[in-house]
Design a protein around this motif. Structure first.
Motif, PDB file in Angstrom:
ATOM      1  N   ARG A 242       0.897  -1.215  -0.112  1.00  0.00           N
ATOM      2  CA  ARG A 242      -0.128   0.075   0.156  1.00  0.00           C
ATOM      3  C   ARG A 242       0.765   1.205  -0.113  1.00  0.00           C
ATOM      4  O   ARG A 242       1.798   0.971   0.596  1.00  0.00           O
ATOM      5  N   ARG A 243       0.358   2.157  -0.526  1.00  0.00           N
ATOM      6  CA  ARG A 243       1.188   3.464  -0.769  1.00  0.00           C
ATOM      7  C   ARG A 243       0.049   4.377  -0.927  1.00  0.00           C
ATOM      8  O   ARG A 243      -0.674   4.517  -2.153  1.00  0.00           O
ATOM      9  N   LYS A 244      -0.285   5.478  -0.333  1.00  0.00           N
ATOM     10  CA  LYS A 244      -1.096   6.765  -0.281  1.00  0.00           C
ATOM     11  C   LYS A 244      -2.273   5.900  -0.494  1.00  0.00           C
ATOM     12  O   LYS A 244      -2.824   5.266   0.354  1.00  0.00           O
TER      13      LYS A 244
ATOM     14  N   GLY B  57       1.999   6.405  -6.691  1.00  0.00           N
ATOM     15  CA  GLY B  57       1.477   5.571  -5.669  1.00  0.00           C
ATOM     16  C   GLY B  57       1.268   3.921  -6.073  1.00  0.00           C
ATOM     17  O   GLY B  57       1.603   3.075  -5.104  1.00  0.00           O
TER      18      GLY B  57
ATOM     19  N   GLU C  21       4.694   2.385  -6.206  1.00  0.00           N
ATOM     20  CA  GLU C  21       5.434   2.052  -4.929  1.00  0.00           C
ATOM     21  C   GLU C  21       4.635   1.138  -4.294  1.00  0.00           C
ATOM     22  O   GLU C  21       5.477   0.246  -3.346  1.00  0.00           O
ATOM     23  N   ALA C  22       3.478   0.958  -4.310  1.00  0.00           N
ATOM     24  CA  ALA C  22       2.622   0.151  -3.702  1.00  0.00           C
ATOM     25  C   ALA C  22       3.123  -1.291  -4.291  1.00  0.00           C
ATOM     26  O   ALA C  22       2.973  -2.326  -3.612  1.00  0.00           O
TER      27      ALA C  22
ATOM     28  N   ARG D  95       6.643   0.516   5.206  1.00  0.00           N
ATOM     29  CA  ARG D  95       5.296   1.154   4.678  1.00  0.00           C
ATOM     30  C   ARG D  95       5.424   2.654   4.975  1.00  0.00           C
ATOM     31  O   ARG D  95       5.643   3.118   5.825  1.00  0.00           O
ATOM     32  N   ASP D  96       5.369   3.381   3.677  1.00  0.00           N
ATOM     33  CA  ASP D  96       5.479   4.849   3.591  1.00  0.00           C
ATOM     34  C   ASP D  96       3.988   5.345   4.202  1.00  0.00           C
ATOM     35  O   ASP D  96       3.078   5.058   3.274  1.00  0.00           O
TER      36      ASP D  96
ATOM     37  N   LYS E 255       0.614  10.884   3.388  1.00  0.00           N
ATOM     38  CA  LYS E 255      -0.518  11.066   2.517  1.00  0.00           C
ATOM     39  C   LYS E 255      -0.543  12.616   2.273  1.00  0.00           C
ATOM     40  O   LYS E 255      -0.040  13.213   2.884  1.00  0.00           O
TER      41      LYS E 255
END
Length: 314
Positions: free
Chosen positions: A195-197, A258, A261-262, A290-291, A294
């Protein structure tokens, strides 16, 4: 004197259990099974012409008869010595921990690294559990003694020590949780989620020749920017596994950055299932972290998240 007067008022009426004897010295007896109870009198003088207060003074002077008096009213005693304090439960626990530390402070201990890791309650959690506003300094002193008692050797730790430190433990020990293993299915595929953003990516890895399909499209068709293509396969590139695995992924939500990167995080998790020895290098490369950043929401009265409209004098 005020407490003595209060006691005299509470013991106004003294009624003997046995009938009066004609002799001048009248002993007042009480049986062990009799219970103390409050009685009410409508007259102030007794049959002998003495008031209740005078009879009480006479009975107090007689030490032998004092033990045999029938008490008419007794004020209840609090169960806890800290009943009249602000922090009843905490004070009782604090005093108990101090007594245990004095009593068992010389028992053999083990190194802090060898003791079982315990999830202790924080100050806020302890306040919420007992419903008292405990001071930070007092709680820090108490939890220090509790941790010292926890270092006693488990084989000789007394039962009362375990009961004394239990109120400071969390209901669930997070240190005993173990990650659920991700198995490889019968087709030789490993699964990972990233997951990213607002983007979510699910990737499946299987040994192959390095083919990549994202939502049924190739890598070049899915991501137009070269930076996004490199980001999506960053885990395979840093571990030099580009030509060893085939990737099939489903990506949804967010934009291309996003999603890329996810997808990188999902591929890294699936790669760690095939080769667990690569988990540490992948974490150092930043593929398994995990970044949480957001886009900050817009605020009322602002142009954007933080930008304010230009100030105008008139």
């Amino acid at each position: 004197m005020s407490s003595l007067r209060y006691g005299f008022r509470c013991l106004r009426d003294l009624r003997p259990i046995v009938p009066r004897q004609p002799s001048s010295s009248i002993p007042i007896r009480i049986t062990a099974s009799s219970r103390a109870h409050r009685t009410y009198a409508t007259t102030t003088d007794g049959q002998d012409g003495l008031s209740a207060f005078e009879r009480l003074e006479q009975a107090v002077e007689d030490s032998d008869a004092t033990a045999e008096l029938q008490v008419a009213y007794r004020r209840p005693m609090p169960v806890s010595p800290s009943y009249f304090s602000r922090h009843t439960e905490f004070n009782d626990s604090f005093v108990l921990v101090q007594e245990l530390a004095r009593k068992y402070g010389r028992l053999p201990t083990i190194a802090p690294g060898q003791a079982q890791r315990v999830a202790w309650k924080t100050k806020e959690q302890y306040r919420l559990a007992i419903g008292e506003a405990v001071k930070a300094r007092d709680f820090a002193t108490c939890i220090g003694l509790v941790k010292r008692l926890n270092q006693i050797h488990p084989d000789i730790m007394p039962e009362e020590v375990q009961e004394g430190i239990r109120p400071f433990k969390r209901d669930i020990n997070v240190y005993l949780n173990t990650p659920r293993p991700i198995p490889i299915d019968k087709f030789g595929r490993s699964h990972g989620v990233g997951r990213r953003k607002s983007s979510i990516a699910r990737a499946w890895l299987v040994e192959g020749t390095g083919e990549v399909l994202i939502n049924g499209k190739t890598l070049n068709d899915s991501f137009g920017r070269v930076h996004d293509r490199v980001s999506a396969l960053w885990g395979l590139k840093t571990m030099e596994r580009m030509d060893k695995y085939n990737v099939w992924a489903l990506v949804e939500g967010g934009g291309t950055t996003g999603q890329a990167e996810a997808l990188a995080m999902a591929i890294a998790k699936a790669l760690a299932v095939h080769e667990p020895a690569l988990k540490t290098p992948l974490r150092k490369a930043g593929c398994l972290t995990r970044d949480a950043r957001k886009v900050e929401r817009k605020k009322p009265g602002h142009v954007k998240a933080r930008k304010m409209p230009a100030w105008v004098k008139r």
